[in-house]
Write a protein that holds these residues in place. Structure first.
Motif, PDB file in Angstrom:
ATOM      1  N   UNK A  66      -3.383  22.218 -20.042  1.00 43.26           N
ATOM      2  CA  UNK A  66      -2.635  22.743 -18.895  1.00 43.26           C
ATOM      3  C   UNK A  66      -1.695  23.853 -19.335  1.00 43.26           C
ATOM      4  N   UNK A  67      -0.952  23.616 -20.401  1.00 43.86           N
ATOM      5  CA  UNK A  67      -0.003  24.621 -20.878  1.00 43.86           C
ATOM      6  C   UNK A  67      -0.678  25.954 -21.179  1.00 43.86           C
ATOM      7  N   UNK A  68      -1.811  25.908 -21.861  1.00 42.79           N
ATOM      8  CA  UNK A  68      -2.488  27.152 -22.267  1.00 42.79           C
ATOM      9  C   UNK A  68      -2.934  27.960 -21.055  1.00 42.79           C
ATOM     10  N   UNK A  69      -3.629  27.321 -20.130  1.00 44.64           N
ATOM     11  CA  UNK A  69      -4.174  28.046 -18.980  1.00 44.64           C
ATOM     12  C   UNK A  69      -3.075  28.551 -18.046  1.00 44.64           C
ATOM     13  N   UNK A  70      -2.048  27.724 -17.840  1.00 42.19           N
ATOM     14  CA  UNK A  70      -0.948  28.146 -16.959  1.00 42.19           C
ATOM     15  C   UNK A  70      -0.158  29.283 -17.609  1.00 42.19           C
ATOM     16  N   UNK A  71       0.041  29.204 -18.916  1.00 44.33           N
ATOM     17  CA  UNK A  71       0.767  30.257 -19.642  1.00 44.33           C
ATOM     18  C   UNK A  71       0.039  31.590 -19.512  1.00 44.33           C
ATOM     19  N   UNK A  72      -1.266  31.559 -19.691  1.00 44.24           N
ATOM     20  CA  UNK A  72      -2.057  32.791 -19.561  1.00 44.24           C
ATOM     21  C   UNK A  72      -1.971  33.321 -18.132  1.00 44.24           C
ATOM     22  N   UNK A  73      -2.089  32.427 -17.161  1.00 47.19           N
ATOM     23  CA  UNK A  73      -1.985  32.837 -15.766  1.00 47.19           C
ATOM     24  C   UNK A  73      -0.624  33.427 -15.443  1.00 47.19           C
ATOM     25  N   UNK A  74       0.449  32.798 -15.939  1.00 45.10           N
ATOM     26  CA  UNK A  74       1.801  33.329 -15.737  1.00 45.10           C
ATOM     27  C   UNK A  74       1.936  34.733 -16.311  1.00 45.10           C
ATOM     28  N   UNK A  75       1.371  34.931 -17.504  1.00 43.56           N
ATOM     29  CA  UNK A  75       1.442  36.243 -18.154  1.00 43.56           C
ATOM     30  C   UNK A  75       0.730  37.307 -17.331  1.00 43.56           C
ATOM     31  N   UNK A  76      -0.465  37.000 -16.855  1.00 41.77           N
ATOM     32  CA  UNK A  76      -1.228  37.970 -16.069  1.00 41.77           C
ATOM     33  C   UNK A  76      -0.489  38.314 -14.773  1.00 41.77           C
ATOM     34  N   UNK A  77      -0.006  37.297 -14.075  1.00 42.28           N
ATOM     35  CA  UNK A  77       0.716  37.540 -12.831  1.00 42.28           C
ATOM     36  C   UNK A  77       1.961  38.382 -13.042  1.00 42.28           C
ATOM     37  N   UNK A  99      -9.835  24.463 -15.000  1.00 39.40           N
ATOM     38  CA  UNK A  99      -9.162  25.557 -15.708  1.00 39.40           C
ATOM     39  C   UNK A  99      -8.957  26.777 -14.819  1.00 39.40           C
ATOM     40  N   UNK A 100      -9.965  27.115 -13.997  1.00 42.85           N
ATOM     41  CA  UNK A 100      -9.839  28.309 -13.158  1.00 42.85           C
ATOM     42  C   UNK A 100      -8.693  28.159 -12.156  1.00 42.85           C
ATOM     43  N   UNK A 101      -8.462  26.912 -11.696  1.00 41.45           N
ATOM     44  CA  UNK A 101      -7.391  26.679 -10.730  1.00 41.45           C
ATOM     45  C   UNK A 101      -6.027  26.721 -11.418  1.00 41.45           C
ATOM     46  N   UNK A 102      -5.960  26.189 -12.638  1.00 43.02           N
ATOM     47  CA  UNK A 102      -4.727  26.310 -13.418  1.00 43.02           C
ATOM     48  C   UNK A 102      -4.384  27.787 -13.609  1.00 43.02           C
ATOM     49  N   UNK A 103      -5.395  28.578 -13.950  1.00 47.28           N
ATOM     50  CA  UNK A 103      -5.203  30.009 -14.183  1.00 47.28           C
ATOM     51  C   UNK A 103      -4.751  30.713 -12.909  1.00 47.28           C
ATOM     52  N   UNK A 104      -5.388  30.389 -11.800  1.00 49.74           N
ATOM     53  CA  UNK A 104      -5.058  31.021 -10.523  1.00 49.74           C
ATOM     54  C   UNK A 104      -3.645  30.658 -10.076  1.00 49.74           C
ATOM     55  N   UNK A 105      -3.315  29.372 -10.135  1.00 49.46           N
ATOM     56  CA  UNK A 105      -1.971  28.949  -9.736  1.00 49.46           C
ATOM     57  C   UNK A 105      -0.926  29.504 -10.702  1.00 49.46           C
ATOM     58  N   UNK A 106      -1.306  29.631 -11.977  1.00 45.91           N
ATOM     59  CA  UNK A 106      -0.406  30.240 -12.954  1.00 45.91           C
ATOM     60  C   UNK A 106      -0.176  31.711 -12.656  1.00 45.91           C
TER      61      UNK A 106
END
Length: 288
Positions: free
Chosen positions: A109-120, A25-32
């Protein structure tokens, strides 16, 4: 330039989707986070380049300029391995169609990447709102630049979907957007060299931006950039932007745009690319 046939491309998408869902999850978030920032970079460049263009070259050419520079974000994402929610709307389901992962893994995957995209996107929107979108005086007073006024104007337009018919329009624009985005990704996969990937990605992304379609991650930058720049507007700039400025806030960002656009993007990527191509090439893929 090496060109991979369609069945090979679709098979590669499924394999890539499995790898994406296997990330922690942390990597999904980071890449997101990285992908959200990269899309914001393209959106910021587009905002700067389109400022004042319509007055000299006309509305159509201004849209072309906007579309011509925006693809830098997706090009960086594809070539550096960041994770974009709208692309994962196709990648992860394709792996599920091949029975390589569960649908729970797709949602994860969708949830963590979506959150990461939003933060970035939010981080880069802030950087722009205290950078090129404003001019800071010696006393620390911020005044919106011409680029800042454009940013607010774009954000206003994106929160002006009020009422059922307007939201339906936003949904349809979002479907068209991610249909093109995922076709761009497929074209990027079909080439092995960097130039081939860049060219393959550029044309569909240019088409979606110039056509005025809606992308949820891009809007995670466009709308916050406008909101954060609003306090720097002068009275004359506020008057010039008109009454729609009242619709621009953190609530309407979601209710008038991002929620419905996210749903439309999922449909565009999952159904109009993922499902259609899976049905078209399922027999050949399973025979490999």
């Amino acid at each position: 330039m090496v060109f991979h046939p369609p069945v090979s491309i679709i098979s590669k998408v499924g394999d890539a989707g499995k790898g994406k869902c296997a990330l922690p999850a942390w990597n999904m978030l980071l890449r997101g986070f990285m992908a959200g920032a990269y899309i914001a970079m393209g959106a910021a460049l587009a905002t700067v380049c389109v400022t004042g263009t319509a007055a000299f070259l006309g509305a159509g050419v201004a849209k072309l300029v906007l579309g011509a520079v925006f693809p830098v974000g997706l090009i960086i994402i594809v070539l550096t391995g960041a994770e974009l929610f709208t692309g994962d709307a196709m990648f992860a389901p394709m792996a599920a169609f091949k029975h390589k992962i569960s649908w729970a893994a797709v949602l994860n995957l969708w949830v963590w990447v979506y959150i990461g995209n939003l933060i970035g996107s939010l981080v880069f929107a802030y950087l722009m709102s205290v950078g090129p979108l404003v001019s800071i005086s010696a006393t620390g007073t911020a005044t919106a630049t011409a680029f800042g006024v454009t940013a607010v104007s774009i954000a206003m337009g994106k929160t002006s979907y009020i009422g059922g018919f307007a939201l339906w329009s936003a949904f349809c624009k979002a479907v068209c957007c991610n249909w093109l985005v995922n076709l761009a990704i497929l074209l990027g996969i079909c080439a092995d060299d960097a130039i081939g990937k860049i060219v393959g990605i550029w044309f569909p992304i240019m088409a979606f931006v110039a056509s005025g379609f809606e992308h949820c991650v891009a809007n995670m930058y466009f709308i916050p950039a406008g909101i954060l720049t609003m306090p720097a507007l002068t009275a004359d700039q506020v008057a010039g932007l008109g009454p729609k400025l009242a619709n621009l806030n953190w609530v309407t960002m979601w209710t008038n745009n991002i929620i419905i656009v996210t749903i439309g993007n999922i449909v565009g990527g999952l159904v109009f690319v993922g499902v259609l191509y899976w049905i078209s090439f399922k027999k050949d893929i399973l025979a490999e």
